[in-house]
Enzyme design. Structure first.
Site, mmCIF file in Angstrom:
data_model
loop_
_atom_site.group_PDB
_atom_site.id
_atom_site.type_symbol
_atom_site.label_atom_id
_atom_site.label_comp_id
_atom_site.label_asym_id
_atom_site.label_seq_id
_atom_site.Cartn_x
_atom_site.Cartn_y
_atom_site.Cartn_z
ATOM 1 N N HIS A 31 0.846 -1.197 0.000
ATOM 2 C CA HIS A 31 0.000 0.000 0.000
ATOM 3 C C HIS A 31 0.883 1.250 0.000
ATOM 4 C CE1 HIS A 31 -2.767 3.119 1.324
ATOM 5 N NE2 HIS A 31 -3.711 2.354 0.809
ATOM 6 N N GLU B 40 -3.276 3.853 -7.286
ATOM 7 C CA GLU B 40 -3.703 4.934 -6.396
ATOM 8 C C GLU B 40 -2.700 6.079 -6.478
ATOM 9 O OE1 GLU B 40 -6.116 3.434 -2.727
ATOM 10 O OE2 GLU B 40 -3.993 3.085 -2.407
HETATM 11 O O1 LIG Z 1 -6.579 2.052 0.846
HETATM 12 C C1 LIG Z 1 -7.267 2.977 0.476
HETATM 13 C C2 LIG Z 1 -6.739 4.059 -0.318
HETATM 14 O O2 LIG Z 1 -5.496 4.514 0.111
HETATM 15 C C3 LIG Z 1 -7.710 5.180 -0.593
HETATM 16 O O3 LIG Z 1 -7.911 5.943 0.555
HETATM 17 P P1 LIG Z 1 -9.065 7.070 0.511
HETATM 18 O O4 LIG Z 1 -10.317 6.354 0.082
HETATM 19 O O5 LIG Z 1 -9.125 7.595 1.898
HETATM 20 O O6 LIG Z 1 -8.634 8.079 -0.486
#
Ligand SMILES: O=C[C@H](O)COP(=O)(O)O
Length: 214
Positions: free
Chosen positions: A85, A133
């Site tokens: 992550h 992401e």
């Molecule tokens: O693991 C989840 C992601 O990092 C997205 O986080 P978020 O939905 O707070 O932007």
């Protein structure tokens, strides 16, 4: 579309979110999983919701103090795990080792990546899925599917070029059913999200809105 709710280290009640996710999944037919802190995996899994780890270490049983053993999270009810992550980046060799450790423990895998180039590299390691992401959008109010739709399309193409069997998820700023629908239109097979549910005043209502986009 698979919706994976990562609770990170947010100060939410993991059982409240897990129970809501279980109920919304059952009512809608959607696949929804919750990824709590490692210490909460067993009690979250006991609610009946699909439960994922946030990370597993590349090592097997042995002298590895502080590790998160894939076999241990599986024994406590996890069915899959995130790896690499954005907030817990690993070296390439360790990403590979964590994917192999997860496979040994029969855990499904999603390897996270910042951009399409990393998505291609991650897909080459043979996980079940990769998740793109953009770090600058994580935790924000604007969904990746709105702020940077090209990165999702490019990630889908990058993974497909390496291994068409690897699914592509996207995440960062996703919080509504419209965001989920837009991600699906861009070719994503799933959503990785956190703050939209974990920081919501009403996590159940947030989940109910998300599944309207499926
Ligand atoms: O693991 C989840 C992601 O990092 C997205 O986080 P978020 O939905 O707070 O932007």
């Amino acid at each position: 579309m698979f919706i994976l709710v990562n609770l990170k280290a947010y100060p939410c009640d993991p059982i409240e979110v897990a129970t809501a996710a279980r109920d919304v999944a059952e009512a809608s037919g959607a696949r929804i999983a919750v990824s709590p802190q490692a210490a909460d995996i067993a009690r979250v899994a006991d609610t009946g919701v699909e439960t994922w780890a946030q990370h597993v270490s590349p090592n097997a049983h042995g002298s590895h103090t502080g590790s998160t053993l894939a076999e241990a999270v599986a024994d406590n009810g996890a069915e899959g795990t995130l790896i690499n992550h954005s907030e817990n980046r690993l070296k390439l060799a360790d990403i590979d080792g964590s994917v192999r450790a997860a496979e040994r423990a029969d855990l499904e895998t999603i390897v996270c990546a910042n951009n399409p180039a990393q998505v291609g590299a991650a897909a080459a390691l043979g996980p079940d899925a990769v998740a793109v992401e953009p770090p600058e959008l994580i935790g924000g109010d604007v969904s990746v599917s709105t702020a940077d739709p090209g990165i999702v399309e490019d990630a889908v193409a990058a993974a497909d070029a390496v291994d068409p069997d690897v699914d592509v998820f996207c995440g960062a700023g996703v919080s509504t059913g419209d965001d989920v629908a837009a991600a699906g239109d861009l070719g994503a097979s799933g959503i990785l999200l956190a703050s939209g549910v974990a920081k919501a005043d009403d996590p159940r209502a947030a989940l109910e809105d998300l599944v309207t986009g499926l």
